[in-house]
Design an enzyme around this catalytic site. Structure first.
Site, PDB file in Angstrom:
ATOM      1  N   ASP A 138     -10.813  22.962 -18.482  1.00 52.18           N
ATOM      2  CA  ASP A 138     -10.775  22.870 -17.012  1.00 52.18           C
ATOM      3  C   ASP A 138      -9.914  24.005 -16.436  1.00 52.18           C
ATOM      4  OD1 ASP A 138     -11.218  21.016 -14.448  1.00 52.18           O
ATOM      5  OD2 ASP A 138      -9.160  21.739 -14.490  1.00 52.18           O
ATOM      6  N   SER A 154     -14.539   9.830   0.600  1.00 56.04           N
ATOM      7  CA  SER A 154     -13.625   9.495  -0.483  1.00 56.04           C
ATOM      8  C   SER A 154     -13.444   7.992  -0.504  1.00 56.04           C
ATOM      9  CB  SER A 154     -12.273  10.192  -0.261  1.00 56.04           C
ATOM     10  OG  SER A 154     -11.631  10.472  -1.476  1.00 56.04           O
ATOM     11  N   ARG A 155     -13.305   7.448  -1.713  1.00 59.40           N
ATOM     12  CA  ARG A 155     -13.089   6.002  -1.805  1.00 59.40           C
ATOM     13  C   ARG A 155     -11.632   5.662  -1.531  1.00 59.40           C
ATOM     14  NH1 ARG A 155     -15.426   5.972  -7.725  1.00 59.40           N
ATOM     15  NH2 ARG A 155     -13.833   7.606  -7.661  1.00 59.40           N
ATOM     16  N   ILE A 199      -6.812  18.686  -5.516  1.00 54.44           N
ATOM     17  CA  ILE A 199      -7.112  20.044  -5.049  1.00 54.44           C
ATOM     18  C   ILE A 199      -7.584  20.045  -3.591  1.00 54.44           C
ATOM     19  CG2 ILE A 199      -9.535  20.221  -5.809  1.00 54.44           C
ATOM     20  CD1 ILE A 199      -6.771  22.910  -6.067  1.00 54.44           C
ATOM     21  N   LYS A 206     -14.931  24.556  -9.039  1.00 50.14           N
ATOM     22  CA  LYS A 206     -15.174  24.922 -10.429  1.00 50.14           C
ATOM     23  C   LYS A 206     -14.750  23.769 -11.330  1.00 50.14           C
ATOM     24  CE  LYS A 206     -11.848  25.129 -12.473  1.00 50.14           C
ATOM     25  NZ  LYS A 206     -10.666  24.256 -12.821  1.00 50.14           N
TER      26      LYS A 206
HETATM   27  P1  NAP Z   1      -8.602  14.554  -8.633  1.00 46.86           P
HETATM   28  O1  NAP Z   1      -7.220  14.674  -8.085  1.00 46.86           O
HETATM   29  O2  NAP Z   1      -8.877  13.533  -9.690  1.00 46.86           O
HETATM   30  O3  NAP Z   1      -9.552  14.324  -7.382  1.00 46.86           O
HETATM   31  C1  NAP Z   1     -10.943  14.176  -7.512  1.00 46.86           C
HETATM   32  C2  NAP Z   1     -11.426  13.182  -6.477  1.00 46.86           C
HETATM   33  O4  NAP Z   1     -12.823  12.969  -6.664  1.00 46.86           O
HETATM   34  C3  NAP Z   1     -10.756  11.850  -6.616  1.00 46.86           C
HETATM   35  O5  NAP Z   1      -9.652  11.760  -5.752  1.00 46.86           O
HETATM   36  C4  NAP Z   1     -11.838  10.851  -6.278  1.00 46.86           C
HETATM   37  O6  NAP Z   1     -11.655  10.433  -4.951  1.00 46.86           O
HETATM   38  C5  NAP Z   1     -13.142  11.616  -6.335  1.00 46.86           C
HETATM   39  N1  NAP Z   1     -14.055  11.029  -7.338  1.00 46.86           N
HETATM   40  C6  NAP Z   1     -15.297  10.594  -7.122  1.00 46.86           C
HETATM   41  N2  NAP Z   1     -15.863  10.153  -8.249  1.00 46.86           N
HETATM   42  C7  NAP Z   1     -14.940  10.289  -9.199  1.00 46.86           C
HETATM   43  C8  NAP Z   1     -14.939   9.973 -10.575  1.00 46.86           C
HETATM   44  N3  NAP Z   1     -16.011   9.450 -11.189  1.00 46.86           N
HETATM   45  N4  NAP Z   1     -13.807  10.246 -11.280  1.00 46.86           N
HETATM   46  C9  NAP Z   1     -12.728  10.792 -10.682  1.00 46.86           C
HETATM   47  N5  NAP Z   1     -12.688  11.098  -9.362  1.00 46.86           N
HETATM   48  C10 NAP Z   1     -13.791  10.853  -8.636  1.00 46.86           C
HETATM   49  O7  NAP Z   1      -9.100  15.951  -9.233  1.00 46.86           O
HETATM   50  P2  NAP Z   1      -8.714  17.420  -8.720  1.00 46.86           P
HETATM   51  O8  NAP Z   1      -7.540  17.933  -9.460  1.00 46.86           O
HETATM   52  O9  NAP Z   1      -8.688  17.453  -7.254  1.00 46.86           O
HETATM   53  O10 NAP Z   1      -9.958  18.213  -9.318  1.00 46.86           O
HETATM   54  C11 NAP Z   1     -11.249  18.145  -8.732  1.00 46.86           C
HETATM   55  C12 NAP Z   1     -11.986  19.424  -9.078  1.00 46.86           C
HETATM   56  O11 NAP Z   1     -11.195  20.517  -8.575  1.00 46.86           O
HETATM   57  C13 NAP Z   1     -12.148  19.668 -10.581  1.00 46.86           C
HETATM   58  O12 NAP Z   1     -13.411  20.213 -10.850  1.00 46.86           O
HETATM   59  C14 NAP Z   1     -11.038  20.670 -10.912  1.00 46.86           C
HETATM   60  O13 NAP Z   1     -11.401  21.537 -11.969  1.00 46.86           O
HETATM   61  C15 NAP Z   1     -10.945  21.445  -9.604  1.00 46.86           C
HETATM   62  N6  NAP Z   1      -9.631  22.079  -9.428  1.00 46.86           N
HETATM   63  C16 NAP Z   1      -8.469  21.383  -9.629  1.00 46.86           C
HETATM   64  C17 NAP Z   1      -7.252  22.030  -9.538  1.00 46.86           C
HETATM   65  C18 NAP Z   1      -5.912  21.337  -9.753  1.00 46.86           C
HETATM   66  O14 NAP Z   1      -4.871  22.026  -9.846  1.00 46.86           O
HETATM   67  N7  NAP Z   1      -5.832  20.016  -9.872  1.00 46.86           N
HETATM   68  C19 NAP Z   1      -7.196  23.390  -9.203  1.00 46.86           C
HETATM   69  C20 NAP Z   1      -8.391  24.059  -8.935  1.00 46.86           C
HETATM   70  C21 NAP Z   1      -9.605  23.385  -9.067  1.00 46.86           C
HETATM   71  P3  NAP Z   1     -11.984   8.925  -4.522  1.00 46.86           P
HETATM   72  O15 NAP Z   1     -11.598   8.043  -5.670  1.00 46.86           O
HETATM   73  O16 NAP Z   1     -11.155   8.726  -3.313  1.00 46.86           O
HETATM   74  O17 NAP Z   1     -13.468   8.901  -4.255  1.00 46.86           O
END
Ligand code: NAP
Length: 304
Positions: free
Chosen positions: A166, A34-35, A12, A88
């Site tokens: 989610d 970010s890691r 996101i 969120k």
């Molecule tokens: P994602 O792709 O998994 O990205 C989350 C990032 O957080 C990871 O790239 C990771 O970056 C970091 N991180 C740090 N600690 C972590 C852990 N313990 N486990 C997993 N990741 C960790 O997730 P996302 O889809 O962007 O979602 C993140 C948030 O945005 C959620 O709350 C979700 O509800 C919200 N969101 C997502 C979407 C969607 O369509 N995907 C839409 C709207 C809102 P590093 O490993 O580089 O540190």
């Protein structure tokens, strides 16, 4: 322009936060944490504590982490006197968001618990149309393909990841925004894959005759719709709140989700200017109540 740091460069952040900040005249993306993720040309830190120590010039931090790891990062940023924006759902528990809110108030800084779906194109118009009307019933269908929208995100099926809630909480964030009277959960049924700790599907029965059907297993066309019958006509919101229909006829909005995050960042700028908070937990309360009341079914194992 105000300097901002983005934390958690995942899906996101890349899809919405970076483009929204880059196209805004109010914000400059000045660092990331970010890691694994990076944004070209932007200084990156691996730990948020290092960012907070090294860059006192950055006063605002936007957290795009999953809910479970987000709390510690939010505490660190607030304690360091930074304004904080939360993706969120705002937390993995209700108590932790109350704690963050108290901390922000004590520090005199902004905490914005954002709900991107509330910024969808037709939500404000739907709220106006429903105000003063009596809800006779409603139905929410939020069915999407978890492999498409959350590829490989095992955190979403871990404890605290919320599973299908989610995306489902996006529907509930719209519902809690537009209903003239608050709804509450009467019963729920949750389908947990046998190898996971969070539901892949859920069906909720709410007061005011409203039902919700959330499913992460939808292939083909994706559905983010809600429909309400009232004492004087019907209203439908489609495309995640971006398209409005009244009595079956188009009544506004646009088939695009691309206005949501720019609207969130414009609101954040306005909050920061006043060091004000915007924290509404009502969607998270409905999810918590569904987990508390819900009957649990064990269903087929799930792998990405
Ligand atoms: P994602 O792709 O998994 O990205 C989350 C990032 O957080 C990871 O790239 C990771 O970056 C970091 N991180 C740090 N600690 C972590 C852990 N313990 N486990 C997993 N990741 C960790 O997730 P996302 O889809 O962007 O979602 C993140 C948030 O945005 C959620 O709350 C979700 O509800 C919200 N969101 C997502 C979407 C969607 O369509 N995907 C839409 C709207 C809102 P590093 O490993 O580089 O540190």
């Amino acid at each position: 322009m105000r300097k901002i740091a983005l934390v958690g460069i995942g899906k996101i952040a890349q899809d919405q936060h970076v483009p929204s900040i880059s196209s805004s005249s109010e914000w400059r993306l000045s660092a990331t944490v970010s890691r694994h993720g990076r944004v070209d040309g932007v200084e990156n830190f691996v730990q948020i504590e290092d960012l907070l120590a090294a860059r006192p010039d950055i006063g605002v931090v936007s957290l795009c982490l999953p809910p479970v790891p987000r709390f510690a990062a939010a505490c660190a940023a607030l304690r360091a006197g930074r304004h904080v924006m939360l993706e969120k759902p705002p937390g993995a528990t209700i108590a932790e968001v109350h704690a963050l809110h108290d901390l922000a108030l004590a520090q005199g800084v902004t905490l914005f618990a954002s709900w991107h779906s509330r910024a969808a194109q037709a939500v404000a118009a739907a709220k106006v149309w429903l105000s003063g009307r009596e809800i006779r019933g409603g139905h929410i269908i939020w069915r999407e393909d978890v492999r498409k929208w959350h590829p490989g995100q095992d955190w979403i099926f871990a404890a605290g990841g919320m599973g299908v809630f989610d995306p489902g909480i996006n529907a509930l964030s719209i519902l809690t925004e537009i209903l003239p009277q608050p709804a509450r959960v009467l019963s729920a049924e949750l389908d947990f894959p046998a190898n996971r700790q969070a539901p892949i599907a859920a069906r909720l029965s709410l007061s005011q005759g409203i039902s919700a059907d959330f499913d992460f297993r939808q292939e083909g066309p994706q559905t983010w719709d809600m429909e309400f019958e009232t004492d004087s006509g019907t209203l439908a919101l489609r495309m995640g709140g971006n398209v409005l229909e009244i009595n079956g006829q188009p009544a506004g909005g646009q088939m695009s989700i691309m206005g949501e995050y720019p609207a969130l960042y414009a609101h954040m700028a306005e909050l920061v200017a006043r060091s004000a908070c915007d924290v509404d937990l009502s969607p998270l309360v409905l999810v918590a109540d569904a987990f508390m009341l819900g009957r649990r079914n064990s269903v087929k194992e799930f792998e990405f």
